[in-house]
Scaffold this active site. Structure first.
Site, PDB file in Angstrom:
ATOM      1  N   ARG A 126       0.851  -1.185   0.000  1.00  0.00           N
ATOM      2  CA  ARG A 126       0.000   0.000   0.000  1.00  0.00           C
ATOM      3  C   ARG A 126       0.885   1.232   0.000  1.00  0.00           C
ATOM      4  NH1 ARG A 126      -1.330   2.344   4.746  1.00  0.00           N
ATOM      5  NH2 ARG A 126      -1.403   0.419   5.958  1.00  0.00           N
TER       6      ARG A 126
ATOM      7  N   HIS B  44      -3.366   4.066   5.096  1.00  0.00           N
ATOM      8  CA  HIS B  44      -4.522   3.158   5.163  1.00  0.00           C
ATOM      9  C   HIS B  44      -5.765   3.846   4.616  1.00  0.00           C
ATOM     10  CE1 HIS B  44      -7.462   0.290   6.668  1.00  0.00           C
ATOM     11  NE2 HIS B  44      -8.089   1.297   7.251  1.00  0.00           N
TER      12      HIS B  44
ATOM     13  N   TYR C 253       4.207   4.724  11.526  1.00  0.00           N
ATOM     14  CA  TYR C 253       4.445   3.304  11.791  1.00  0.00           C
ATOM     15  C   TYR C 253       5.248   2.582  10.711  1.00  0.00           C
ATOM     16  CZ  TYR C 253       0.184   2.922   8.895  1.00  0.00           C
ATOM     17  OH  TYR C 253      -0.752   3.040   7.894  1.00  0.00           O
TER      18      TYR C 253
END
Length: 364
Positions: free
Chosen positions: A269, A273, A282
């Site tokens: 990705r 998100h 993160y």
């Protein structure tokens, strides 16, 4: 005949790939796709990427509440769409499958209408953005609750089997969904009953911010298929032809009545998100940059160029055409206008009961 449907061995140690990073054909079999099909696949990849970029811009302009970016997943999603029979087979996508439904043939006007929540949305703006569906194309409307669409997918597949019909069901989800009870109950039932279904995990190694290794102790998702009595395929999800050929084989296998399969496609990705997420909290920038080097779109373009099927001129013409189509669809979806509030009372009962009539009158 069944052996002919198994082009690849399940449970491979390394991800299945048929096109190298440099665009060379690596497949242990002859390529059997014509030039129009190959360039059509590339068009689908580019259209999905450009749609994703446009969606993010529209969200930043306040015309959509949020977007779940697709970039990096295009090869997996286009391959799934290309492997099924539209309007015959059944798809149960998840909220990041915009590229899949676009390649399947869901009209751009409907996609933008659903994202904007306007009267161009066949669902009457009753879903959150990034929850595609299409009655005409047998695409079950995506759900927000993770993995909750997988049991209905299995139920649909069993219905097809009990009726002796030839439809195949494909359900798609992220790696985070494999930590949910719905996934395990559904895939176990499918394996026990021999349902004609293909489970596709688009493994981007992050369930929002939770790293893959915090989701499971299993080395791969594909290996989990052992426990459910079905083959598991570990595929390079940045290689669109690898994804396509594996899907073509397992869909044909399910259609022949052999049973279900689990396909893990290793993707990445590129964006957060969702547009509400700060992914740099993160994961390191270096990781993102490294995966960009494996981008499925330039990779497949190199493959086409080596076969004399693509050029810079064709690239520019394609992008201009797609941009024009998407711009027109976005404008039309927005111009359709907001959904009237009183539409909430429609399509709930065949005949509207008295208490809803009273509520509608109070609203008006």
């Amino acid at each position: 005949m069944i052996r002919d449907l198994q082009r690849f061995e399940p449970f491979s140690d390394t991800p299945i790939s048929v096109v190298s990073e440099a665009g060379e054909w690596l497949g242990p079999f002859d390529l059997d796709l014509d030039d129009d099909t190959l360039t059509g696949i590339y068009r689908d990849l580019v259209a999905a990427r450009l749609l994703d970029e446009r969606m993010v811009r529209l969200q930043r302009m306040g015309k959509m509440s949020f977007v779940a970016p697709v970039a990096g997943h295009e090869a997996a999603q286009v391959a799934v769409a290309r492997s099924v029979q539209p309007m015959h087979d059944w798809l149960f996508p998840y909220y990041r499958d915009t590229g899949m439904v676009l390649a399947l043939g869901v009209p751009l006007l409907e996609i933008f209408g659903q994202m904007m929540g306007t009267m161009a949305d066949p669902n009457r703006a009753r879903q959150m953005p990034n929850h595609p569906g299409s009655k005409a194309l047998n695409v079950f409307s995506a759900a927000s609750t993770i993995a909750s669409h997988i049991p209905p997918a299995v139920g649909t597949a069993l219905s097809m089997k009990l009726q002796g019909r030839s439809e195949v069901v494909v359900t798609s989800f992220g790696d985070g969904a494999t930590s949910e009870g719905d996934f395990h109950a559904a895939i176990n039932f499918a394996g026990a009953q021999g349902a004609p279904i293909v489970f596709v995990c688009q493994n981007n190694r992050y369930a929002i911010s939770a790293d893959y290794n915090k989701q499971t102790g299993s080395e791969t998702i594909a290996v989990k298929a052992h426990a459910y009595g079905m083959p598991g395929y570990h595929v390079d999800g940045m290689d669109v032809l690898a994804c396509y050929y594996v899907m073509r084989d397992v869909v044909a296998r399910a259609r022949e009545g052999v049973g279900p399969a689990l396909v893990e496609m290793l993707v990445y990705r590129y964006g957060p998100h969702s547009t509400s997420d700060n992914d740099l909290q993160y994961r390191p920038k270096e990781e993102i940059a490294a995966w960009h080097e494996r981008d499925p779109i330039p990779r497949f373009r190199r493959f086409l160029e080596k076969r004399g099927l693509w050029s810079e001129t064709r690239e520019n013409e394609l992008r201009e055409q797609i941009n024009d189509e998407q711009s027109a669809a976005a404008r039309a979806a927005e111009a359709a206008g907001k959904v009237p509030t009183d539409w909430m009372f429609d399509d709930v009962f065949a005949e509207r009961p008295a208490h809803l009539e009273a509520q509608a009158e109070d609203l008006l």
